[in-house]
Design a protein around this motif. Structure first.
Motif, short mmCIF file in Angstrom:
data_model
loop_
_atom_site.label_atom_id
_atom_site.label_comp_id
_atom_site.label_asym_id
_atom_site.label_seq_id
_atom_site.Cartn_x
_atom_site.Cartn_y
_atom_site.Cartn_z
N ALA A 122 12.93 -28.77 70.04
CA ALA A 122 13.49 -29.83 69.21
C ALA A 122 13.82 -29.35 67.80
O ALA A 122 14.77 -29.84 67.19
CB ALA A 122 12.52 -31.01 69.15
N GLY A 123 13.05 -28.38 67.30
CA GLY A 123 13.30 -27.89 65.96
C GLY A 123 14.59 -27.14 65.80
O GLY A 123 15.05 -26.92 64.67
N THR A 124 15.21 -26.73 66.90
CA THR A 124 16.48 -26.01 66.83
C THR A 124 17.69 -26.94 66.95
O THR A 124 18.83 -26.48 66.85
CB THR A 124 16.57 -24.95 67.95
OG1 THR A 124 16.66 -25.61 69.23
CG2 THR A 124 15.36 -24.04 67.93
N LEU A 125 17.47 -28.22 67.15
CA LEU A 125 18.57 -29.17 67.28
C LEU A 125 19.16 -29.52 65.93
O LEU A 125 18.51 -29.39 64.88
CB LEU A 125 18.07 -30.46 67.95
CG LEU A 125 17.42 -30.34 69.33
CD1 LEU A 125 17.00 -31.73 69.81
CD2 LEU A 125 18.35 -29.69 70.33
N SER A 126 20.40 -29.98 65.95
CA SER A 126 21.02 -30.48 64.73
C SER A 126 20.34 -31.78 64.31
O SER A 126 19.57 -32.39 65.08
CB SER A 126 22.51 -30.73 64.96
OG SER A 126 22.69 -31.84 65.83
N GLY A 127 20.63 -32.22 63.09
CA GLY A 127 20.04 -33.47 62.61
C GLY A 127 20.39 -34.66 63.49
O GLY A 127 19.53 -35.49 63.80
N GLY A 128 21.65 -34.73 63.91
CA GLY A 128 22.05 -35.84 64.78
C GLY A 128 21.39 -35.78 66.14
O GLY A 128 20.99 -36.81 66.69
N GLU A 129 21.25 -34.57 66.69
CA GLU A 129 20.59 -34.42 67.99
C GLU A 129 19.12 -34.79 67.90
O GLU A 129 18.57 -35.45 68.80
CB GLU A 129 20.76 -32.99 68.49
CG GLU A 129 22.19 -32.66 68.91
CD GLU A 129 22.45 -31.18 69.06
OE1 GLU A 129 23.48 -30.81 69.64
OE2 GLU A 129 21.62 -30.36 68.57
N GLN A 130 18.47 -34.42 66.80
CA GLN A 130 17.07 -34.82 66.62
C GLN A 130 16.95 -36.34 66.50
O GLN A 130 15.98 -36.94 66.99
CB GLN A 130 16.48 -34.14 65.38
CG GLN A 130 16.25 -32.65 65.55
CD GLN A 130 15.42 -32.06 64.43
OE1 GLN A 130 14.60 -32.74 63.83
NE2 GLN A 130 15.62 -30.78 64.16
N ARG A 131 17.96 -36.96 65.86
CA ARG A 131 17.91 -38.41 65.72
C ARG A 131 18.03 -39.06 67.10
O ARG A 131 17.32 -40.02 67.41
CB ARG A 131 19.06 -38.88 64.83
CG ARG A 131 18.79 -40.22 64.20
CD ARG A 131 17.71 -40.07 63.15
NE ARG A 131 17.21 -41.35 62.70
CZ ARG A 131 15.92 -41.61 62.51
NH1 ARG A 131 15.02 -40.71 62.78
NH2 ARG A 131 15.52 -42.76 62.06
N MET A 132 18.93 -38.54 67.94
CA MET A 132 19.08 -39.08 69.29
C MET A 132 17.79 -38.91 70.08
O MET A 132 17.39 -39.80 70.85
CB MET A 132 20.25 -38.41 70.01
CG MET A 132 21.62 -38.86 69.53
SD MET A 132 22.97 -38.21 70.54
CE MET A 132 23.17 -36.59 69.80
N LEU A 133 17.11 -37.78 69.89
CA LEU A 133 15.86 -37.55 70.61
C LEU A 133 14.78 -38.52 70.15
O LEU A 133 14.06 -39.11 70.97
CB LEU A 133 15.41 -36.10 70.39
CG LEU A 133 14.06 -35.71 71.01
CD1 LEU A 133 14.03 -35.99 72.51
CD2 LEU A 133 13.76 -34.23 70.72
N ALA A 134 14.68 -38.73 68.84
CA ALA A 134 13.67 -39.66 68.32
C ALA A 134 13.93 -41.08 68.83
O ALA A 134 13.00 -41.79 69.22
CB ALA A 134 13.70 -39.64 66.79
N LEU A 135 15.19 -41.47 68.86
CA LEU A 135 15.52 -42.80 69.37
C LEU A 135 15.29 -42.90 70.86
O LEU A 135 14.85 -43.95 71.36
CB LEU A 135 16.98 -43.12 69.03
CG LEU A 135 17.26 -43.37 67.54
CD1 LEU A 135 18.74 -43.26 67.25
CD2 LEU A 135 16.74 -44.74 67.12
N SER A 136 15.55 -41.82 71.59
CA SER A 136 15.30 -41.83 73.04
C SER A 136 13.82 -42.03 73.33
O SER A 136 13.45 -42.72 74.28
CB SER A 136 15.78 -40.51 73.66
OG SER A 136 17.18 -40.38 73.58
N ARG A 137 12.96 -41.44 72.50
CA ARG A 137 11.51 -41.63 72.68
C ARG A 137 11.15 -43.09 72.48
O ARG A 137 10.37 -43.66 73.24
CB ARG A 137 10.74 -40.75 71.68
CG ARG A 137 10.72 -39.28 72.05
CD ARG A 137 10.30 -38.40 70.86
NE ARG A 137 9.13 -38.91 70.18
CZ ARG A 137 7.87 -38.66 70.54
NH1 ARG A 137 7.63 -37.90 71.61
NH2 ARG A 137 6.85 -39.15 69.87
N ALA A 138 11.74 -43.73 71.46
CA ALA A 138 11.46 -45.15 71.22
C ALA A 138 11.99 -46.01 72.35
O ALA A 138 11.33 -46.95 72.81
CB ALA A 138 12.09 -45.57 69.89
N LEU A 139 13.19 -45.69 72.84
CA LEU A 139 13.78 -46.47 73.93
C LEU A 139 12.99 -46.31 75.22
O LEU A 139 12.90 -47.23 76.03
CB LEU A 139 15.24 -46.07 74.13
CG LEU A 139 16.17 -46.46 72.97
CD1 LEU A 139 17.50 -45.71 73.08
CD2 LEU A 139 16.41 -47.96 72.95
#
Length: 219
Positions: A122-139
């Motif tokens: 996850a640390g190698t993802l772009s800022g937008g990709e990390q945001r999508m991942l964080a939101l996916s965890r919430a969803l």
């Protein structure tokens, strides 16, 4: 179901960040906390989540005073906080981040853009990709989440992905509270409750559609 702050005050050392804030977020539905940087919107989310303690006032959830309930207990009871920063585990892969909240991944992720990245850390993802991942965890927690708090939900996302994000959040059967600098275009025309903060105090509360008329009247 509602979550509320009543006359909430929060201090960071000698500085008071919230000055007796009172607001309510009902469910199901979207509530937006508006305000510039330094207005107190992030602190309001943290106070609701129990991440920062109140120096005065109360947090009321479903009619019960949870002011002294620790953040981990609120999380166990269905409160999910997605902070603006450090919202993913950088050393874990995308798949491992998702498996922390859902042992079995769905056939299709809410953000298909992440599917080819499942083995990436996850640390190698772009800022937008990390945001999508964080939101996916919430969803992924949506089946048991009762309150979802998201700070700057679409930061770094392309406009089409941002619009899809608001649709996803609006579809949740939960109390969803978003902290934003301004009302997103994707929420114009929707029935959205708005609390606008300025310098740690609420300066407006009401339906989003009421804000333009109010601004025009007060000029």
């Amino acid at each position: 179901m509602t979550i509320s702050l009543r006359h909430a005050r929060v201090r960071y050392g000698p500085l008071e960040a919230l000055h007796g804030v009172t607001l309510t977020a009902p469910a199901p539905g979207l509530t937006v906390l508006l305000g510039r940087n330094g207005s107190g919107r992030t602190t309001t989310l943290r106070a609701l989540a129990g991440v920062v303690p109140l120096s005065a006032g109360a947090v009321i959830w479903d009619g019960a005073d949870v002011t002294r309930m620790p953040a981990f207990e609120r999380a166990r009871r269905g409160l999910c906080l997605v902070p603006e920063r450090r919202a993913v585990f950088a050393s874990l892969t995308v798949r491992e981040n998702l498996e922390l909240v859902a042992a079995d991944l769905p056939d299709h992720l809410p953000y298909p853009e992440l599917e080819p990245l499942l083995t990436r850390r996850a640390g190698t993802l772009s800022g937008g990709e990390q945001r999508m991942l964080a939101l996916s965890r919430a969803l992924a927690l949506s089946a048991r989440a009762r309150v979802v708090l998201v700070d700057e939900p679409t930061q770094g996302l392309a406009p089409a992905v941002a619009a899809r994000t608001y649709d996803l959040l609006a579809s949740l059967d939960a109390c969803v509270v978003l902290a934003e600098q301004r009302l997103p275009p994707a929420l114009h025309g929707r029935r959205v409750l708005v609390h606008e903060l300025g310098r740690g105090a609420v300066v407006f509360s009401g339906e989003a559609a009421e804000r333009p008329a109010r601004t025009a009247r007060t000029r």
